[in-house]
Design a protein around this motif. Structure first.
Motif, PDB file in Angstrom:
ATOM      1  N   LEU A 336       0.830  -1.207   0.000  1.00 45.30           N
ATOM      2  CA  LEU A 336       0.000   0.000   0.000  1.00 45.30           C
ATOM      3  C   LEU A 336       0.863   1.255   0.000  1.00 45.30           C
ATOM      4  O   LEU A 336       0.604   2.207  -0.758  1.00 45.30           O
ATOM      5  N   MET A 337       1.905   1.273   0.823  1.00 47.41           N
ATOM      6  CA  MET A 337       2.773   2.452   0.886  1.00 47.41           C
ATOM      7  C   MET A 337       3.548   2.636  -0.415  1.00 47.41           C
ATOM      8  O   MET A 337       3.791   3.770  -0.838  1.00 47.41           O
ATOM      9  N   ASP A 338       3.918   1.521  -1.047  1.00 51.66           N
ATOM     10  CA  ASP A 338       4.638   1.629  -2.320  1.00 51.66           C
ATOM     11  C   ASP A 338       3.726   2.137  -3.440  1.00 51.66           C
ATOM     12  O   ASP A 338       4.195   2.757  -4.402  1.00 51.66           O
ATOM     13  N   ARG A 339       2.460   1.852  -3.350  1.00 52.06           N
ATOM     14  CA  ARG A 339       1.522   2.261  -4.397  1.00 52.06           C
ATOM     15  C   ARG A 339       1.087   3.724  -4.279  1.00 52.06           C
ATOM     16  O   ARG A 339       0.381   4.215  -5.165  1.00 52.06           O
ATOM     17  N   ARG A 340       1.465   4.400  -3.222  1.00 52.54           N
ATOM     18  CA  ARG A 340       0.948   5.751  -2.997  1.00 52.54           C
ATOM     19  C   ARG A 340       1.260   6.712  -4.152  1.00 52.54           C
ATOM     20  O   ARG A 340       0.358   7.438  -4.605  1.00 52.54           O
ATOM     21  N   PRO A 341       2.507   6.775  -4.676  1.00 52.90           N
ATOM     22  CA  PRO A 341       2.747   7.695  -5.805  1.00 52.90           C
ATOM     23  C   PRO A 341       1.879   7.395  -7.017  1.00 52.90           C
ATOM     24  O   PRO A 341       1.351   8.316  -7.660  1.00 52.90           O
ATOM     25  N   LEU A 342       1.696   6.122  -7.312  1.00 52.49           N
ATOM     26  CA  LEU A 342       0.874   5.763  -8.458  1.00 52.49           C
ATOM     27  C   LEU A 342      -0.589   6.113  -8.214  1.00 52.49           C
ATOM     28  O   LEU A 342      -1.276   6.623  -9.113  1.00 52.49           O
ATOM     29  N   LEU A 343      -1.069   5.858  -7.006  1.00 50.66           N
ATOM     30  CA  LEU A 343      -2.465   6.185  -6.695  1.00 50.66           C
ATOM     31  C   LEU A 343      -2.696   7.693  -6.756  1.00 50.66           C
ATOM     32  O   LEU A 343      -3.724   8.163  -7.264  1.00 50.66           O
ATOM     33  N   LEU A 344      -1.742   8.451  -6.243  1.00 52.12           N
ATOM     34  CA  LEU A 344      -1.881   9.910  -6.290  1.00 52.12           C
ATOM     35  C   LEU A 344      -1.855  10.411  -7.727  1.00 52.12           C
ATOM     36  O   LEU A 344      -2.621  11.319  -8.097  1.00 52.12           O
ATOM     37  N   ASN A 345      -0.988   9.840  -8.538  1.00 52.62           N
ATOM     38  CA  ASN A 345      -0.946  10.223  -9.952  1.00 52.62           C
ATOM     39  C   ASN A 345      -2.265   9.896 -10.644  1.00 52.62           C
ATOM     40  O   ASN A 345      -2.753  10.670 -11.484  1.00 52.62           O
ATOM     41  N   SER A 346      -2.869   8.769 -10.289  1.00 53.62           N
ATOM     42  CA  SER A 346      -4.164   8.407 -10.870  1.00 53.62           C
ATOM     43  C   SER A 346      -5.236   9.412 -10.477  1.00 53.62           C
ATOM     44  O   SER A 346      -6.104   9.764 -11.287  1.00 53.62           O
ATOM     45  N   VAL A 347      -5.174   9.898  -9.241  1.00 52.47           N
ATOM     46  CA  VAL A 347      -6.136  10.917  -8.795  1.00 52.47           C
ATOM     47  C   VAL A 347      -5.989  12.185  -9.626  1.00 52.47           C
ATOM     48  O   VAL A 347      -6.988  12.774 -10.095  1.00 52.47           O
ATOM     49  N   LEU A 348      -4.767  12.620  -9.843  1.00 47.11           N
ATOM     50  CA  LEU A 348      -4.538  13.843 -10.615  1.00 47.11           C
ATOM     51  C   LEU A 348      -4.960  13.675 -12.065  1.00 47.11           C
ATOM     52  O   LEU A 348      -5.470  14.617 -12.690  1.00 47.11           O
ATOM     53  N   PRO A 353      -7.548  14.569 -17.124  1.00 47.03           N
ATOM     54  CA  PRO A 353      -6.869  13.549 -17.946  1.00 47.03           C
ATOM     55  C   PRO A 353      -6.031  14.143 -19.071  1.00 47.03           C
ATOM     56  O   PRO A 353      -5.318  13.400 -19.749  1.00 47.03           O
ATOM     57  N   HIS A 354      -6.081  15.452 -19.290  1.00 49.77           N
ATOM     58  CA  HIS A 354      -5.326  16.093 -20.370  1.00 49.77           C
ATOM     59  C   HIS A 354      -4.055  16.775 -19.850  1.00 49.77           C
ATOM     60  O   HIS A 354      -3.510  17.640 -20.535  1.00 49.77           O
ATOM     61  N   ASN A 355      -3.616  16.395 -18.650  1.00 50.04           N
ATOM     62  CA  ASN A 355      -2.418  16.984 -18.067  1.00 50.04           C
ATOM     63  C   ASN A 355      -1.199  16.188 -18.542  1.00 50.04           C
ATOM     64  O   ASN A 355      -0.948  15.063 -18.101  1.00 50.04           O
ATOM     65  N   VAL A 356      -0.437  16.793 -19.436  1.00 50.30           N
ATOM     66  CA  VAL A 356       0.706  16.100 -20.038  1.00 50.30           C
ATOM     67  C   VAL A 356       1.785  15.801 -18.994  1.00 50.30           C
ATOM     68  O   VAL A 356       2.408  14.726 -19.011  1.00 50.30           O
ATOM     69  N   HIS A 357       2.012  16.735 -18.076  1.00 50.11           N
ATOM     70  CA  HIS A 357       3.080  16.547 -17.086  1.00 50.11           C
ATOM     71  C   HIS A 357       2.807  15.330 -16.197  1.00 50.11           C
ATOM     72  O   HIS A 357       3.737  14.591 -15.843  1.00 50.11           O
ATOM     73  N   GLU A 358       1.536  15.110 -15.841  1.00 46.79           N
ATOM     74  CA  GLU A 358       1.214  13.965 -14.997  1.00 46.79           C
ATOM     75  C   GLU A 358       1.394  12.647 -15.752  1.00 46.79           C
ATOM     76  O   GLU A 358       1.766  11.633 -15.150  1.00 46.79           O
ATOM     77  N   TRP A 359       1.153  12.632 -17.057  1.00 50.79           N
ATOM     78  CA  TRP A 359       1.404  11.416 -17.826  1.00 50.79           C
ATOM     79  C   TRP A 359       2.894  11.096 -17.858  1.00 50.79           C
ATOM     80  O   TRP A 359       3.293   9.920 -17.770  1.00 50.79           O
TER      81      TRP A 359
END
Length: 867
Positions: A336-348, A353-359
């Motif tokens: 769960l702690m390792d997935r936090r960056p990916l989960l946060l990126n999914s939220v953003l 969904p058109h944010n190029v920097h987040e992709w």
């Protein structure tokens, strides 16, 4: 009904003082005021309550419908039993009196309230409740609001929850806005299921308005907290459906509602269901704040599960099953702690969904996982809309291709670039960047022919010509006019192609009219490197024709330098024509360097007088900030070519054209030159001329130079003249300052010296205003006028004398003989003169002619006739 009494019984209570009142009621038995006077009399004189009650009974027998008599009678009876025990029979008697009164007063809420309060004090619960019900049945609905507060207070004061709930339900049919009080009562008696049902009703009722100022949002949150905290005691509601309904209605509390739903399942012991809720929440929330709430609650839940397992295993001892379970929980928590960056990126990305920097960040998170990276890039290019993109969409395509290049899969990278060139993009520059990146990739792998082929494809003409800034056309149709693509194509042709191909590219750029001055210069330098000098000059000529000032400056500058470098003085007339053409519309800002170059050409290859003419033109053509520097160069070159005496005219022209500061400096240089030539008088005249524009308080260096000049080359008279001029110039500048001060003072006082009295309003004395103006003008004039002179030469001031003496002492000759001061001659005593007559012999015939009477013309003719 009142009991009839015999006359003998009544006579036993009549006293002598009651006779007047008895007689009055006999006369007026149906007047309330007569009975009230009698009752007041008895209350003040009689101690026994029996006689008083008897009077009330007699009065009510005559007037049974009098509210005043009944109210005072019942009030008196309650007062009589106040100090007695509750079991005393008098209480029943009072209750009986209340019942008799209600036969006539059943529409009077005050009687019902007093009766109910009296029964409540007797703690007769059932009878009191029945009486409240009778009151509500007897009174009209508009008066029920007077009964219900006491009724509710009564049912809340005893431990009878069922009865109180029934009473509240009846009450809420009349006033549903008081549902919050009912909910608070239910919570206080631990009826949470009923409270949750009622709160759900008011939340779903759109017309409900909270009396305590709570919003639907707040009420819904309280409901969720209640049902989440008591899952085992609230069974009548579908908690999952209620909270999920709130997720759709209240978007600003999504995180808290998800946490409440998970907390409900945790308290109910459904831990796996709680994990599913947390996972669903993190997969659906769209704000970082909600994600933070859900993730923190999820992590805290997993940590508490680990601690609970360790405590339970520590008490009972670890088994193999416990070890496996604990390891699984620890692994789940770490994952769960390792997935936090990916989960946060999914939220953003769900948020936009058109944010190029987040992709791009998402691809970095999956670094080391090629399949996930490819899937992410694919999803990105399919999801991002070019018109709504935040950032530059082409960077995703380029990064996608570079990922394949990094993994040494060039065919796949070329496929990605090929798809990118056909994809919809926001601007032509983005498409141009993709083509350039593709060519650079080929160059990195030394595929030079492939790189040239790529740029040829990029610059190919479309089927039809369209305007470059026509946004209705796709960017692929407008790419052929993009300068970035053509610039890179030209660079590649210069480096990898032939002379003819590179020249054709540059000519194509010029034909499309997309060239910049730098492109023109690069084209010229390229041709020059290949020894095609005339071709290079033709390119410069085309550039000059394409651009206007100031953009054409760099082209002209390069053109002229290269032409002079190539031909020198061989084609002087052509060079002169070029300079004249260049300087014809040249702005003053760029004229200096071009005129200097022109003059240098004339100096090196032409005539000196032509060079001087160019310098002379430059002093008028350059900007005012550069004129002084230009005159300095002009003077230097003139003195080197024609001698120092030839610069006098230039100095005079400079003094005339330059502003005060520049003219003052020129006067100083001119005077120094004349001093070196021995022309002291000319130098002094120049100092006098420059003094007119030199304020002594500002231009101190100027006056210091003049002072040193007079010390070395002047005498006492010239030094005094210099001081006189200095004082007059200072007075002149002071006059200007004083005039400005007077104007400011007049403005501050509300009028100016030029204002007429009529302009100042009718409330001001016109004569006083005129006198004040005259006084101020006189003060200014008196302050500015010079002191009266006693001699024709100049005023001898004490400061000037002291300065002169100090100067003389500083440069005194040690061998000089002191002859004394002139003051002794000035102090010689004047002798009285005696006027004497002159003898006539001294004048001779002159004296006679002088004494002869002067005759007119007519008299002279008459005298001549006589003779």
């Amino acid at each position: 009904m009142p009991v009839l009494e015999t006359k003998r019984d009544s006579d036993n209570f009549i006293e002598e003082s009651d006779v007047p009142y008895e007689e009055e009621i006999l006369r007026h038995p149906y007047q309330v005021k007569c009975w009230m006077r009698y009752i007041v009399h008895k209350q003040s004189t009689t101690v026994s309550s029996t006689s008083l009650n008897m009077i009330f009974e007699r009065a009510l027998k005559q007037l049974p419908g009098s509210y005043k008599l009944w109210y005072n009678y019942l009030k008196s009876r309650r007062k009589q039993v106040r100090s007695k025990c509750l079991s005393d029979p008098e209480y029943e008697s009072v209750n009986s009196a209340f019942e008799r009164s209600l036969v006539f007063m059943h529409k009077m809420p005050r009687i019902w309230l007093d009766y109910c309060q009296f029964l409540k004090e007797q703690h007769r619960i059932t009878k009191t409740r029945h009486t409240f019900d009778r009151a509500l049945q007897a009174l009209p609905v508009m008066q029920h609001h007077r009964i219900w507060p006491l009724y509710l207070k009564f049912v809340r004061s005893y431990d009878m929850p069922e009865t109180a709930m029934r009473v509240y339900r009846r009450y809420l049919k009349l006033t549903p806005e008081d549902s919050e009080d009912y909910i608070e009562y239910l919570i206080s008696i631990d009826k949470l299921d009923e409270a949750a049902l009622k709160m759900a009703d008011i939340v779903n009722n759109d017309s409900f308005v909270s009396k305590k100022g709570k919003s639907k949002h707040h009420l819904w949150y309280e409901l969720c907290e209640m049902i989440a905290a008591n899952p085992d005691r609230i069974t009548s509601l579908k908690v999952d459906a209620i909270i999920r309904g709130g997720l759709h209605r209240f978007s600003d509390m999504i995180g808290q509602l998800w946490v409440s739903l998970a907390d409900y399942y945790i308290r109910a012991g459904h831990f796996e269901k709680a994990r599913d809720v947390y996972e669903e929440a993190m997969a659906t929330v769209t704000t970082v704040r909600d994600f933070g709430q859900v993730f923190d609650a999820y992590a805290q839940f997993e940590e508490s599960m680990i601690n609970a397992k360790m405590e339970a295993s520590g008490e009972e001892g670890f088994t193999e099953t416990d070890d496996v379970d604990l390891e699984m929980r620890l692994a789940r928590f770490e994952e769960l702690m390792d997935r936090r960056p990916l989960l946060l990126n999914s939220v953003l990305l769900r948020q936009n969904p058109h944010n190029v920097h987040e992709w791009h960040k998402r691809t970095q998170i999956f670094e080391g996982k090629p399949r996930e990276v490819i899937n992410t890039f694919t999803e990105a290019v399919q999801t991002v809309d070019p018109k709504q993109a935040v950032g530059k969409l082409y960077t995703i395509w380029v990064a996608f291709a570079k990922f394949y290049e990094k993994n040494k899969q060039l065919p796949e990278a070329r496929i990605i670039f090929q798809k990118a060139t056909k994809a919809p993009l926001r601007s032509v520059d983005e498409l141009a960047n993709i083509w350039c990146e593709w060519a650079e990739m080929e160059l990195r792998h030394e595929n030079y022919e492939k790189a040239l082929h790529v740029m040829q494809q990029a610059t190919a003409m479309p089927a039809k010509k369209v305007a470059y800034f026509d946004s209705t056309e796709p960017v692929q149709m407008r790419l052929y006019k993009n300068l970035k693509v053509w610039s890179m194509y030209a660079d590649l042709e210069e480096s990898l192609g032939t002379f003819e191909s590179a020249k054709a590219v540059y000519n194509r750029i010029l034909d499309l009219k997309i060239a910049t001055p730098q492109i023109i210069i690069n084209f010229g330098l390229f041709l020059e490197e290949q020894n095609y000098f005339e071709e290079a000059f033709k390119a410069y000529e085309r550039g000059v024709g394409m651009f206007k000032w100031p953009n054409v400056y760099d082209i002209w500058n390069t053109y002229l330098l290269k032409f002079i470098q190539r031909y020198g003085g061989k084609k002087l007339e052509r060079a002169r024509d070029l300079f004249e053409q260049c300087l014809e519309n040249c702005p003053p800002k760029f004229a200096k360097s071009l005129y200097l170059l022109y003059a240098k050409l004339e100096e090196d290859h032409g005539l000196a007088r032509h060079a001087m003419a160019v310098y002379d033109r430059s002093t008028r053509a350059v900007s005012s900030e550069e004129k002084f520097e230009m005159f300095c160069i002009y003077l230097k070159r003139a003195s080197e070519m024609f001698g120092i005496t030839h610069t006098r005219e230039i100095y005079e022209k400079a003094i005339e054209m330059l502003p005060d500061a520049g003219a003052r400096s020129m006067c100083l240089r001119y005077a120094e030159m004349e001093t070196k030539l021995g022309e002291i008088d000319r130098a002094r005249a120049l100092y006098v001329h420059g003094a007119q524009m030199s304020d002594p308080r500002i231009a101190k260096d100027y006056w210091k130079a003049w002072h040193e000049f007079e010390v070395h080359h002047g005498n006492e008279d010239t030094f005094r003249e210099m001081l006189r001029i200095k004082r007059s110039i200072q007075a002149q500048f002071n006059t200007q300052v004083n005039f400005m001060s007077a104007q400011m003072l007049a403005a501050a006082s509300g009028y100016t010296t030029d204002s007429t009295p009529s302009e100042l309003g009718a409330g001001v004395d016109e004569m006083a205003v005129l006198e004040e103006q005259a006084r101020k003008i006189a003060e200014v004039a008196k302050k500015d006028q010079p002191k009266p002179k006693t001699t024709v030469a100049f005023v001898k001031s004490q400061d000037a004398t002291e300065e002169m003496e100090s100067m003389v002492r500083a440069e005194a000759n040690p061998d000089e003989i002191d002859l004394g001061d002139d003051e002794e001659e000035e102090n010689v005593e004047e002798l009285p003169l005696v006027e004497k007559s002159i003898p006539k012999e001294v004048f001779g015939s002159i004296s006679e002619e002088k004494t002869t009477e002067v005759l007119g013309a007519k008299a002279r003719f008459a005298k001549k006739k006589e003779t």
